[in-house]
Enzyme design. Structure first.
Site, mmCIF file in Angstrom:
data_model
loop_
_atom_site.group_PDB
_atom_site.id
_atom_site.type_symbol
_atom_site.label_atom_id
_atom_site.label_comp_id
_atom_site.label_asym_id
_atom_site.label_seq_id
_atom_site.Cartn_x
_atom_site.Cartn_y
_atom_site.Cartn_z
ATOM 1 N N ASP A 14 0.827 -1.208 0.000
ATOM 2 C CA ASP A 14 0.000 0.000 0.000
ATOM 3 C C ASP A 14 0.864 1.262 0.000
ATOM 4 O O ASP A 14 1.978 1.254 0.532
ATOM 5 C CB ASP A 14 -0.922 -0.026 1.233
ATOM 6 C CG ASP A 14 -2.053 0.998 1.117
ATOM 7 O OD1 ASP A 14 -2.384 1.391 -0.024
ATOM 8 O OD2 ASP A 14 -2.590 1.393 2.166
ATOM 9 N N ASN A 62 -11.039 -2.542 -4.646
ATOM 10 C CA ASN A 62 -10.341 -1.611 -5.553
ATOM 11 C C ASN A 62 -11.059 -1.445 -6.889
ATOM 12 O O ASN A 62 -10.794 -0.495 -7.623
ATOM 13 C CB ASN A 62 -8.890 -2.059 -5.802
ATOM 14 C CG ASN A 62 -7.983 -1.911 -4.604
ATOM 15 O OD1 ASN A 62 -7.039 -2.677 -4.429
ATOM 16 N ND2 ASN A 62 -8.238 -0.912 -3.754
ATOM 17 N N ARG A 175 2.421 -4.854 6.122
ATOM 18 C CA ARG A 175 1.648 -3.848 5.389
ATOM 19 C C ARG A 175 2.450 -2.563 5.350
ATOM 20 O O ARG A 175 2.824 -2.023 6.384
ATOM 21 C CB ARG A 175 0.286 -3.573 6.023
ATOM 22 C CG ARG A 175 -0.491 -2.516 5.203
ATOM 23 C CD ARG A 175 -1.920 -2.301 5.622
ATOM 24 N NE ARG A 175 -2.569 -1.380 4.688
ATOM 25 C CZ ARG A 175 -3.821 -1.463 4.281
ATOM 26 N NH1 ARG A 175 -4.590 -2.433 4.724
ATOM 27 N NH2 ARG A 175 -4.326 -0.578 3.428
#
Ligand code: IPE
Ligand code: IPE
Ligand code: MG
Length: 229
Positions: A14, A62, A175
């Protein structure tokens, strides 16, 4: 196998958009930078001894992004498979894609299918790309399949109905990009995964940064509900 090295590393890649914004570039430039980083980093991860590497590239949610951004991502997927399939095959890395490929344009699906086929049998490791992937949708699909087949499931047989069938659960999930959430990634599979969050935006997440995550992983005590040392 060295216990301090995760057998399966999963990454939520991300922060591409914010990386671009910081540089006054379009989001597409961030996705390109992210893809370049992904190519180098995945190689590094196998060099460090992991056997499985799962990268979250596109979530089901998304698909709610503007068409233009999605088209840009599809082009990057096309390019990725075109440029990397042969190299991965040579390195003995199997390509596998999890997710609802039905949501992708036909030609992208075909390129993915070919990439998977051509790299089959590689012995060094498996690079799993999660594209059009959503964990809840995956779980619901598995439940429906079990119901249709009139099967009662247990943990093992249920796992085998998921798109990650045959894969070990992730040992370490990283992440990038500051947020501390799973965003519908591997919810069932990460029941006992070690989580690692970093503020680094994905295109800035270097091999060294990955090694730092590995160092922290090595210090974690994985108890799986048992009494500690
Ligand atoms: C991650 O980067 C890549 C995809 C979700 C496709 P983002 O595009 O989410 O980047 P940010 O979060 O807007 O910075
Ligand atoms: C998660 O990132 C999905 C991928 C990295 C592919 P998002 O940017 O979509 O997640 P949220 O919206 O911040 O939760
Ligand atoms: Mg994001």
């Amino acid at each position: 196998m060295d216990e301090r090295i995760p057998e399966h590393v999963a990454i939520i890649m991300d922060g591409n958009g914010r990386w671009a914004k910081k540089r006054l570039l379009p989001r597409s430039a961030g996705h390109r930078a992210g893809m370049n980083r992904m190519v180098a980093l995945s190689e590094h991860i196998f060099d460090r001894g992991a056997k499985w590497c799962t990268l979250y590239a596109l979530s089901t949610e998304n698909f709610n992004r503007p068409e233009e951004e999605l088209e840009g991502l599809y082009s990057l997927f096309r390019e990725y498979f075109r440029k990397n399939t042969v190299a991965l095959k040579k390195k003995g890395i199997v390509l596998r894609v999890v997710g609802n490929l039905g949501l992708l344009p036909e030609d992208v699906r075909e390129i993915i299918r070919k990439g998977e086929e051509e790299t089959q049998g590689g012995l060094r490791g498996t690079l799993v790309l999660a594209i059009g992937y959503g964990s809840r949708q995956e779980i619901v699909a598995a439940v429906n399949r079990a119901v249709r087949e009139g099967k009662e499931v247990n943990e093992e047989s249920f796992s085998a109905l998921l798109s990650t069938e045959g894969m070990p659960d992730p040992d370490l999930l990283i992440r990038t990009g500051k947020e501390q959430r799973l965003s519908n990634f591997l919810l069932w599979q990460s029941a006992y995964t070690e989580l690692y969050f970093t503020e680094k935006l994905f295109p800035d997440f270097s091999d060294k940064d990955f090694d730092k995550a590995l160092e922290e992983y090595a210090l974690r005590e994985r108890r799986f509900g048992k009494v500690g040392k």
